[in-house]
Write an enzyme that holds these catalytic residues in place. Structure first.
Site, mmCIF file in Angstrom:
data_model
loop_
_atom_site.group_PDB
_atom_site.id
_atom_site.type_symbol
_atom_site.label_atom_id
_atom_site.label_comp_id
_atom_site.label_asym_id
_atom_site.label_seq_id
_atom_site.Cartn_x
_atom_site.Cartn_y
_atom_site.Cartn_z
ATOM 1 N N ARG A 104 -23.427 35.732 27.447
ATOM 2 C CA ARG A 104 -22.420 35.671 28.509
ATOM 3 C C ARG A 104 -21.843 37.052 28.716
ATOM 4 N NH1 ARG A 104 -17.695 31.551 27.310
ATOM 5 N NH2 ARG A 104 -17.339 32.660 25.375
ATOM 6 N N THR A 108 -17.466 38.533 33.412
ATOM 7 C CA THR A 108 -17.694 37.505 34.442
ATOM 8 C C THR A 108 -17.957 36.127 33.846
ATOM 9 O OG1 THR A 108 -20.085 37.837 34.438
ATOM 10 C CG2 THR A 108 -18.786 39.256 35.914
ATOM 11 N N ASP A 200 -15.490 32.061 17.555
ATOM 12 C CA ASP A 200 -16.827 32.460 17.997
ATOM 13 C C ASP A 200 -17.845 32.021 16.948
ATOM 14 O OD1 ASP A 200 -19.249 34.140 18.235
ATOM 15 O OD2 ASP A 200 -18.153 35.010 19.914
ATOM 16 N N ASP A 203 -20.156 34.817 15.522
ATOM 17 C CA ASP A 203 -19.432 35.726 14.614
ATOM 18 C C ASP A 203 -19.126 35.048 13.291
ATOM 19 O OD1 ASP A 203 -19.453 37.863 16.305
ATOM 20 O OD2 ASP A 203 -17.420 37.529 17.091
HETATM 21 N N1 URA Z 1 -18.861 30.329 22.195
HETATM 22 C C1 URA Z 1 -18.278 30.321 20.981
HETATM 23 O O1 URA Z 1 -18.853 30.779 20.004
HETATM 24 N N2 URA Z 1 -17.048 29.769 20.860
HETATM 25 C C2 URA Z 1 -16.394 29.242 21.906
HETATM 26 O O2 URA Z 1 -15.289 28.746 21.729
HETATM 27 C C3 URA Z 1 -17.018 29.278 23.164
HETATM 28 C C4 URA Z 1 -18.262 29.824 23.278
#
Ligand code: URA
Length: 209
Positions: A104, A108, A200, A203
């Site tokens: 992503r 945007t 995330d 991560d």
């Molecule tokens: N991707 C992620 O890793 N966490 C989110 O909350 C949304 C997209």
């Protein structure tokens, strides 16, 4: 007909809570993801078709059930999909694997594809696409389009957490693809993260924050 199945098994819900907890370590998160993937894989494959084969047990001949048709495909949406993929392959080691790289754009939130590699004969296989987070739905929608362009016509989408916004968008784009998730959370924030979510996923599983 599209559908959303929430996998509410107590073990799934318990492990999900541990994964959401911000104090869970990278190693702990990764281990839990692998464990929860076993349980999710079990549920998402619950109704796949069987056929019979003739075998010899040590006691004699038997006609026994075996998974019908060509090998399943697990399609990992990179990079976070790989965390779910490992656990799924523990359960179905003979599955074939597709990798779809869609990231992503941070400004945007639009999906950009950078990699696609899939096994042949997708049209004759059940494809289970995996990505822990169905957030905006943008990446997942593009990934499903690519799988369909390559012939896939039986796809299931498996995630850990889904946002209502992502479900609505995904459903509108791909009404034929059922969604399986461990939970539907409240909403997306203005950065496209799921709230309350787990942060995330990439991560947290790879320790890249
Ligand atoms: N991707 C992620 O890793 N966490 C989110 O909350 C949304 C997209």
């Amino acid at each position: 007909m599209q559908s959303v199945t929430v996998i509410d098994h107590p073990l799934v819900q318990h492990k999900l809570t541990l994964m959401r907890d911000r104090t869970t370590s990278t190693a702990g998160f990764r281990m839990l993801l692998r464990e929860i993937a076993h349980l999710l894989c079990y549920e998402v494959t619950r109704d796949i078709e069987l056929e019979t084969t003739d075998i010899e047990t040590p006691m004699g001949p038997m006609t026994a059930p075996i998974i019908k048709g060509k090998k399943l495909v697990f399609a990992s949406i990179l990079r976070a999909g790989n965390g779910l993929l490992d656990g799924m392959l523990d359960l179905v080691p003979a599955a074939r694997v597709a990798h779809i790289g869609v990231y992503r754009d941070h400004d945007t939130l639009e999906p950009i594809e950078y990699y696609f590699k899939a096994p042949g004969e997708l049209e004759n296989r059940l494809v289970i696409a995996v990505d822990p987070m169905l957030a905006t739905g943008n990446s997942a929608i593009v990934a499903m389009e690519r799988l369909k362009q390559r012939g896939a016509n039986r796809i299931r989408f498996l995630c850990l957490l889904a946002a209502p916004e992502g479900i609505a968008k995904f459903t509108a784009a791909h009404p034929d693809i059922p969604i399986f998730t461990a939970a539907i959370d409240s909403r997306l924030n203005d950065k496209g993260y799921i709230v309350p979510g787990l942060g995330d996923a990439g991560d947290r599983m790879f320790g890249t924050k």
